[in-house]
Scaffold this active site. Sequence first.
Site, PDB file in Angstrom:
ATOM      1  N   GLU A  90      28.248  80.622   3.932  1.00 60.73           N
ATOM      2  CA  GLU A  90      29.617  80.914   4.330  1.00 60.73           C
ATOM      3  C   GLU A  90      29.848  82.409   4.535  1.00 60.73           C
ATOM      4  O   GLU A  90      29.224  83.239   3.882  1.00 60.73           O
ATOM      5  CB  GLU A  90      30.593  80.414   3.259  1.00 60.73           C
ATOM      6  CG  GLU A  90      30.544  78.921   3.031  1.00 60.73           C
ATOM      7  CD  GLU A  90      31.462  78.480   1.902  1.00 60.73           C
ATOM      8  OE1 GLU A  90      32.507  79.141   1.697  1.00 60.73           O
ATOM      9  OE2 GLU A  90      31.128  77.493   1.231  1.00 60.73           O
ATOM     10  N   CYS A 103      33.067  89.285   4.985  1.00 60.97           N
ATOM     11  CA  CYS A 103      32.432  89.064   3.680  1.00 60.97           C
ATOM     12  C   CYS A 103      31.261  88.120   3.918  1.00 60.97           C
ATOM     13  O   CYS A 103      31.458  86.976   4.339  1.00 60.97           O
ATOM     14  CB  CYS A 103      33.450  88.457   2.715  1.00 60.97           C
ATOM     15  SG  CYS A 103      32.784  88.115   1.076  1.00 60.97           S
ATOM     16  N   CYS A 110      23.577  80.295  -5.653  1.00 54.28           N
ATOM     17  CA  CYS A 110      23.509  81.417  -6.590  1.00 54.28           C
ATOM     18  C   CYS A 110      22.989  80.898  -7.927  1.00 54.28           C
ATOM     19  O   CYS A 110      23.286  79.775  -8.323  1.00 54.28           O
ATOM     20  CB  CYS A 110      24.907  82.030  -6.770  1.00 54.28           C
ATOM     21  SG  CYS A 110      24.954  83.476  -7.860  1.00 54.28           S
ATOM     22  N   CYS A 114      28.291  81.652 -12.932  1.00 57.91           N
ATOM     23  CA  CYS A 114      29.645  81.994 -13.388  1.00 57.91           C
ATOM     24  C   CYS A 114      30.538  80.762 -13.279  1.00 57.91           C
ATOM     25  O   CYS A 114      30.583  80.117 -12.227  1.00 57.91           O
ATOM     26  CB  CYS A 114      30.208  83.143 -12.563  1.00 57.91           C
ATOM     27  SG  CYS A 114      29.214  84.657 -12.653  1.00 57.91           S
ATOM     28  N   CYS A 117      33.245  80.143 -10.408  1.00 62.55           N
ATOM     29  CA  CYS A 117      32.775  80.340  -9.043  1.00 62.55           C
ATOM     30  C   CYS A 117      32.253  79.028  -8.454  1.00 62.55           C
ATOM     31  O   CYS A 117      31.386  78.368  -9.037  1.00 62.55           O
ATOM     32  CB  CYS A 117      31.667  81.394  -9.025  1.00 62.55           C
ATOM     33  SG  CYS A 117      30.926  81.659  -7.397  1.00 62.55           S
ATOM     34  N   CYS A 331      34.394  82.085  -1.208  1.00 62.37           N
ATOM     35  CA  CYS A 331      33.108  81.514  -0.821  1.00 62.37           C
ATOM     36  C   CYS A 331      32.631  80.430  -1.780  1.00 62.37           C
ATOM     37  O   CYS A 331      32.845  80.487  -2.978  1.00 62.37           O
ATOM     38  CB  CYS A 331      32.061  82.629  -0.714  1.00 62.37           C
ATOM     39  SG  CYS A 331      32.147  83.476   0.863  1.00 62.37           S
TER      40      CYS A 331
END
Length: 344
Positions: A90, A103, A110, A114, A117, A331
């Site tokens: 994205e 961005c 990832c 977190c 997120c 995102c």
Amino acid sequence: MIDIKSMTIPELETYLAEIKEPKFRAKQIFLWLQKGVTSFSEMTNLSKSLRETLQKKCYIADAVIQKCYCSKLDSTKKYLFRLHDGELIESVLMDYHYGRTICISTQVGCRMGCTFCATGQSGFSRNLTPSEMLSQIQTAERDGQKRISNVVLMGMGEPLDNYENVLRFLELISNPDGINIGMRHISLSTCGIVDKIYDLAEKKYQLTLSISLHAPNDAIRSQTMPINQRWHIEDLLKACRYYSETTGRRISYEYAMISGLNDSDDCARELGERLRGTLCHVNLIPVNTVSGTSYRKSMIDRQQVFIKILAKAGITATVRRTLGADINASCGQLRRRYQSEVEL
């Protein structure tokens, strides 16, 4: 196959020498790639034989628009890009008074985990190449027919977890013969990979370093950010102070305001004391609603109290402007939603 768009001009010169082609062709190829061509046939000032050789041995990375959502509230666009291997990433394109900002993602998924997120909940697939980072910008520019002037590495992924590829991207994007976006127009956001912050400081780039802090102490930060188990807040802030002293650049601390968790007066006072006397700015972010969590954004009056307490410690803080709220512009959310729709 060779990822030719990730190569610098000297690397292209070396490669061309290997295939018995003149050195001056390197800059010609580089200029075409930086313009965003997607086929070697578009490189019309190269010989036919060289184009055929490149076609056999190399590939040109691209980011193809799978979905594009346009906000009805502002001019924000959110792109879901498909890469050559079918992976989805994205990017978010935003208009500000000082120019267009994109961005971009640096990884597919990832591994930082977190809890607030959406990207982290989808797991990690792979790192992006420098060319795939460039392609997000080039495709967005083609789509909008306007130049992008600012880049933020704050999309899917942790940039410093893909350190070498990100450095190569920074070298390519800032090249005067290429897209030519200067370092002062680039921001890099990290959740705090401390050893890489020290390494980045030594490069003395003039980019803006943004730290995803989100808590004033280890007890709270460890609840939401697993990386805090490896590097505690004081380790992180020590690295940030070194970065500022080495580069002369102000640090931007990102702080997601989560109601009842990290938005109390005591949290503000503790944060102010930790950051007092440092070259920094605090960017307060009303936390996004992410499925699978109970997090709620702080109320506006709580945000304003937080700002006033930080001001007493000499710390400037602002609430980040919300763009693309109607299209889930943070995102990770679009990719998850699209994958769910496909599975259905």
